[in-house]
Design a protein around this motif. Structure first.
Motif, PDB file in Angstrom:
ATOM      1  N   PRO A   1     143.775  12.613  89.640  1.00 40.80           N
ATOM      2  CA  PRO A   1     144.136  13.986  89.234  1.00 40.80           C
ATOM      3  C   PRO A   1     143.301  14.564  88.107  1.00 40.80           C
ATOM      4  CG  PRO A   1     146.111  12.703  89.658  1.00 40.80           C
ATOM      5  CD  PRO A   1     144.958  11.741  89.746  1.00 40.80           C
ATOM      6  N   VAL A   2     142.950  13.752  87.100  1.00 36.30           N
ATOM      7  CA  VAL A   2     142.215  14.293  85.956  1.00 36.30           C
ATOM      8  C   VAL A   2     140.826  14.780  86.355  1.00 36.30           C
ATOM      9  CG1 VAL A   2     141.132  12.153  85.152  1.00 36.30           C
ATOM     10  CG2 VAL A   2     141.796  13.905  83.485  1.00 36.30           C
TER      11      VAL A   2
ATOM     12  N   TYR B   1     132.983  23.800  90.864  1.00 35.19           N
ATOM     13  CA  TYR B   1     131.548  23.786  90.594  1.00 35.19           C
ATOM     14  C   TYR B   1     130.952  22.388  90.619  1.00 35.19           C
ATOM     15  CZ  TYR B   1     133.046  22.496  85.843  1.00 35.19           C
ATOM     16  OH  TYR B   1     133.626  21.870  84.769  1.00 35.19           O
ATOM     17  N   ALA B   2     131.771  21.364  90.856  1.00 31.60           N
ATOM     18  CA  ALA B   2     131.269  19.991  90.805  1.00 31.60           C
ATOM     19  C   ALA B   2     132.101  19.091  91.690  1.00 31.60           C
ATOM     20  CB  ALA B   2     131.287  19.477  89.361  1.00 31.60           C
ATOM     21  N   MET B   3     131.514  17.934  92.013  1.00 30.68           N
ATOM     22  CA  MET B   3     132.219  16.869  92.727  1.00 30.68           C
ATOM     23  C   MET B   3     132.289  15.648  91.825  1.00 30.68           C
ATOM     24  SD  MET B   3     133.425  17.396  95.809  1.00 30.68           S
ATOM     25  CE  MET B   3     133.456  15.719  96.431  1.00 30.68           C
ATOM     26  N   PRO B   4     133.464  15.019  91.710  1.00 22.97           N
ATOM     27  CA  PRO B   4     133.580  13.842  90.846  1.00 22.97           C
ATOM     28  C   PRO B   4     132.638  12.738  91.291  1.00 22.97           C
ATOM     29  CG  PRO B   4     135.736  14.650  91.534  1.00 22.97           C
ATOM     30  CD  PRO B   4     134.724  15.376  92.361  1.00 22.97           C
ATOM     31  N   TRP B   5     132.033  12.063  90.318  1.00 22.24           N
ATOM     32  CA  TRP B   5     131.136  10.972  90.674  1.00 22.24           C
ATOM     33  C   TRP B   5     131.489   9.710  89.909  1.00 22.24           C
ATOM     34  CZ3 TRP B   5     129.079   7.669  93.342  1.00 22.24           C
ATOM     35  CH2 TRP B   5     128.032   6.835  92.941  1.00 22.24           C
ATOM     36  N   ASP B   6     130.838   9.401  88.794  1.00 21.89           N
ATOM     37  CA  ASP B   6     130.980   8.082  88.200  1.00 21.89           C
ATOM     38  C   ASP B   6     132.163   8.011  87.233  1.00 21.89           C
ATOM     39  OD1 ASP B   6     129.989   8.201  85.171  1.00 21.89           O
ATOM     40  OD2 ASP B   6     128.734   9.543  86.343  1.00 21.89           O
ATOM     41  N   SER B   7     132.337   6.876  86.623  1.00 21.74           N
ATOM     42  CA  SER B   7     133.410   6.553  85.693  1.00 21.74           C
ATOM     43  C   SER B   7     134.668   6.297  86.535  1.00 21.74           C
ATOM     44  CB  SER B   7     133.560   7.656  84.654  1.00 21.74           C
ATOM     45  OG  SER B   7     132.320   7.962  84.059  1.00 21.74           O
ATOM     46  N   PRO B   8     135.900   6.582  86.078  1.00 21.72           N
ATOM     47  CA  PRO B   8     136.282   7.276  84.851  1.00 21.72           C
ATOM     48  C   PRO B   8     136.252   6.362  83.616  1.00 21.72           C
ATOM     49  CG  PRO B   8     138.224   6.725  86.135  1.00 21.72           C
ATOM     50  CD  PRO B   8     137.051   6.281  86.948  1.00 21.72           C
TER      51      PRO B   8
ATOM     52  N   GLY C   1     131.469  -0.649  89.297  1.00 17.74           N
ATOM     53  CA  GLY C   1     132.221   0.523  88.877  1.00 17.74           C
ATOM     54  C   GLY C   1     133.181   0.974  89.961  1.00 17.74           C
ATOM     55  N   SER C   2     134.381   1.387  89.573  1.00 13.24           N
ATOM     56  CA  SER C   2     135.385   1.771  90.566  1.00 13.24           C
ATOM     57  C   SER C   2     135.201   3.195  91.059  1.00 13.24           C
ATOM     58  CB  SER C   2     136.796   1.628  89.977  1.00 13.24           C
ATOM     59  OG  SER C   2     136.966   2.500  88.869  1.00 13.24           O
ATOM     60  N   GLY C   3     134.773   4.094  90.174  1.00 12.73           N
ATOM     61  CA  GLY C   3     134.666   5.482  90.563  1.00 12.73           C
ATOM     62  C   GLY C   3     136.025   6.149  90.604  1.00 12.73           C
ATOM     63  N   PRO C   4     136.057   7.467  90.853  1.00  9.12           N
ATOM     64  CA  PRO C   4     137.292   8.226  90.716  1.00  9.12           C
ATOM     65  C   PRO C   4     138.086   8.458  92.004  1.00  9.12           C
ATOM     66  CG  PRO C   4     135.445   9.728  90.796  1.00  9.12           C
ATOM     67  CD  PRO C   4     134.875   8.344  90.923  1.00  9.12           C
TER      68      PRO C   4
ATOM     69  N   GLN D   1     144.990   2.017  85.845  1.00  7.59           N
ATOM     70  CA  GLN D   1     146.299   2.210  85.225  1.00  7.59           C
ATOM     71  C   GLN D   1     146.250   3.261  84.122  1.00  7.59           C
ATOM     72  OE1 GLN D   1     146.687  -2.091  84.427  1.00  7.59           O
ATOM     73  NE2 GLN D   1     148.689  -2.003  85.416  1.00  7.59           N
ATOM     74  N   ILE D   2     145.229   3.199  83.294  1.00  6.88           N
ATOM     75  CA  ILE D   2     145.141   4.127  82.171  1.00  6.88           C
ATOM     76  C   ILE D   2     144.631   5.495  82.631  1.00  6.88           C
ATOM     77  CG2 ILE D   2     143.997   4.535  79.944  1.00  6.88           C
ATOM     78  CD1 ILE D   2     144.181   1.498  79.477  1.00  6.88           C
ATOM     79  N   THR D   3     143.737   5.505  83.620  1.00  3.61           N
ATOM     80  CA  THR D   3     143.273   6.779  84.172  1.00  3.61           C
ATOM     81  C   THR D   3     144.441   7.589  84.719  1.00  3.61           C
ATOM     82  OG1 THR D   3     141.085   5.920  84.723  1.00  3.61           O
ATOM     83  CG2 THR D   3     141.836   7.829  85.965  1.00  3.61           C
ATOM     84  N   ALA D   4     145.433   6.908  85.280  1.00  8.96           N
ATOM     85  CA  ALA D   4     146.578   7.601  85.875  1.00  8.96           C
ATOM     86  C   ALA D   4     147.359   8.428  84.860  1.00  8.96           C
ATOM     87  CB  ALA D   4     147.505   6.582  86.543  1.00  8.96           C
ATOM     88  N   LEU D   5     147.189   8.124  83.566  1.00  4.77           N
ATOM     89  CA  LEU D   5     147.883   8.908  82.535  1.00  4.77           C
ATOM     90  C   LEU D   5     147.301  10.310  82.404  1.00  4.77           C
ATOM     91  CD1 LEU D   5     148.239   6.097  79.846  1.00  4.77           C
ATOM     92  CD2 LEU D   5     149.993   6.936  81.426  1.00  4.77           C
ATOM     93  N   GLY D   6     146.006  10.436  82.700  1.00  2.59           N
ATOM     94  CA  GLY D   6     145.430  11.748  82.949  1.00  2.59           C
ATOM     95  C   GLY D   6     145.166  12.683  81.784  1.00  2.59           C
ATOM     96  N   GLY D   7     145.191  12.271  80.545  1.00  5.70           N
ATOM     97  CA  GLY D   7     144.905  13.197  79.463  1.00  5.70           C
ATOM     98  C   GLY D   7     143.449  13.619  79.434  1.00  5.70           C
TER      99      GLY D   7
END
Length: 487
Positions: free
Chosen positions: A185-186, A198-205, A404-407, A432-438
């Motif tokens: 979601p973030v 304007y963009a497509m998610p790529w690397d990280s999170p 890397g897991s990616g988004p 797990q932490i990405t799911a918090l979404g801040g």
């Protein structure tokens, strides 16, 4: 007390100041159908797909409408995707010389593209992170922009508002697998603005969070179980920090939590934990003063600094101190995993979101993107590359080769993810932490905000400046810049 160098010399911080200064601002289809019998077929670009088509017939009998449903099963041969042809130029700031994993990945990428598209002339340019913005603006002005570009969260929105990036909604509609609901979601925060993508998610999170030493927790009688630690409140964090602190008289010899001046990512996370954003809802101004969350966050950090941490100094190397077991907890990021294994392989550590400030535990999460420049010479090829590069299958390869897991949401279901977690259990914390979404406030004029933010925060923490006065000063200096940006 030594004066603190508040702005850390990380990859992100080195280039934020001054990157976007001077950027100006440049700134829909309905499908309707009616009829008594309607058949809709959806064909995805896969080799063979079984499609169930529902036919609804409306039959008028004695002025009553009876709905009869028939389910028809068809085997539909999907169209073979048209190969990419011509020349495709892609810019990436990741370098194949940075690691063995990167070397392997950037050997695989052109080889895979060539296998899929034998008539494609693929050119990848590795542009150093700190040079991308200036080089892109010059290339765009000369009509020589790349066809697709790895774009940082730090400058993506600025390029969009300057009119440099293609709006992607029409492209996304052609392939449901590129829909943003396929990503965490973030990710939407950094890919869309006011209804335009304007963009497509790529690397990280990547997430700003804190690390803790499990062995020290056990020795101090603090339960190190992640399910418990990740649900701490601010009060519990402070009290457990005190239990973990080692003193010699009045001097702290081992920090319970090695406290620093909160940068924008930390302050945003603490505000998120109170249910408040860094900006107002439409991102037109900072809201440090009106809701009180920023002040509470600073006071919380001041209490930690006074009771569980060694003093602030310019010479402190916080990660090294933690790796050397000089602190039980420290601010960090999920990207520390590999460094931990390289530099302190015997350290039993874990990472957690910032504690619950009233609305729940929180982190500050960001990710970077792929964009399609408007001045691209081969835009169709650029989009097809973005489709390929953000696909589930490509991320499976990314997991195997780069780690890397990616988004993408569905990446946690593939065997490569399970293998990665088996090899490195801390890898599961990323999702797990990405799911918090801040959200990370860096996407909104970071280079303009940072030089305003730091002097006032240093006055608070180093010179005992008045919190209300300094926060108001940050707003007064930055909000006019933000307002001008949206004129």
């Amino acid at each position: 007390m030594s004066k603190v160098i508040g702005k850390r010399l990380s990859r992100r911080n080195l280039v934020r100041t001054g990157l976007l200064a001077g950027l100006g601002v440049a700134a829909t289809a309905a499908l309707a159908g009616c009829g008594e019998t309607q058949v809709v077929e959806v064909i995805k670009e896969v080799p063979v797909e079984k499609i169930v088509t529902q036919i609804v017939e409306k039959v008028v009998v004695e002025e009553k409408i009876v709905v009869q449903e028939k389910v028809v099963t068809k085997i539909v041969q999907a169209a073979t995707p048209k190969p990419i042809t011509g020349e495709l130029v892609y810019w990436d700031w990741f370098s194949p010389t940075s690691s063995e994993r990167a070397k392997k990945w950037f050997a695989w990428l052109p080889s895979e593209l060539k296998a899929r598209n034998p008539d494609l002339n693929f050119k990848i340019e590795h542009v150093p992170f700190g040079q991308v913005m200036q080089k892109f603006l010059a290339a765009a002005a000369a009509g020589n922009a790349p066809d697709a570009m790895h774009t940082s969260v730090d400058w993506g929105l600025a390029l969009h508002l300057r009119g440099q990036l293609e709006e992607l909604s029409p492209f996304v509609k052609t392939n449901p697998e590129t829909s943003l609901d396929k990503f965490v979601p973030v990710a939407e925060q950094y890919a869309t603005f006011r209804g335009e993508q304007y963009a497509m998610p790529w690397d990280s999170p990547d997430s700003r969070l804190y690390w803790y030493n499990r062995t020290m927790f056990e020795e101090a009688g603090v339960d190190p179980d992640w399910d418990k630690v990740s649900q701490w409140t601010w009060d519990e964090f402070l009290e457990n920090g005190k239990r973990l602190t080692v003193r010699d008289g009045d001097d702290v010899t081992r920090s319970g939590y090695l406290t620093t001046i909160p940068n924008q990512e930390i302050l945003a996370a603490l505000m998120h934990s109170q249910g408040v954003g860094f900006f107002n809802d439409d991102f037109t101004k900072l809201v440090f003063v009106e809701n009180g969350a920023a002040k509470k966050s600073i006071e919380f950090f001041q209490s930690l600094l006074a009771s569980v941490s060694v003093p602030l100094t310019a010479e402190r190397q916080d990660r090294q101190i933690f790796f050397a077991e000089g602190s039980a907890m420290v601010t960090g990021g999920n990207w520390w995993i590999s460094r931990l294994r390289e530099q302190a392989p015997d350290l039993d550590a874990d990472m957690a979101p910032y504690p619950d400030g009233g609305a729940g535990p929180a982190a500050t999460t960001w990710l970077n993107n792929l964009t399609l420049p408007k001045s691209s010479k081969n835009q169709d090829a650029g989009w097809r590359f973005i489709e390929f590069y953000t696909s589930k299958e490509t991320y499976r390869s990314y997991l195997s080769m780069w780690g890397g897991s990616g988004p993408r949401k569905d990446i946690v279901d593939v065997p490569e993810f399970a293998a990665a977690v088996a090899a490195e259990p801390l890898f599961s914390r990323v999702a797990q932490i990405t799911a918090l979404g801040g959200y990370d406030p860096s996407f909104m004029l970071w280079s303009e905000l940072s030089p305003i933010y730091w002097p006032h925060m240093e006055r608070i923490f180093v010179e005992d400046g008045d919190i209300d006065k300094e926060l108001k000063a940050i707003e007064d200096e930055f909000n006019p810049v933000l307002a001008k940006f949206f004129e």
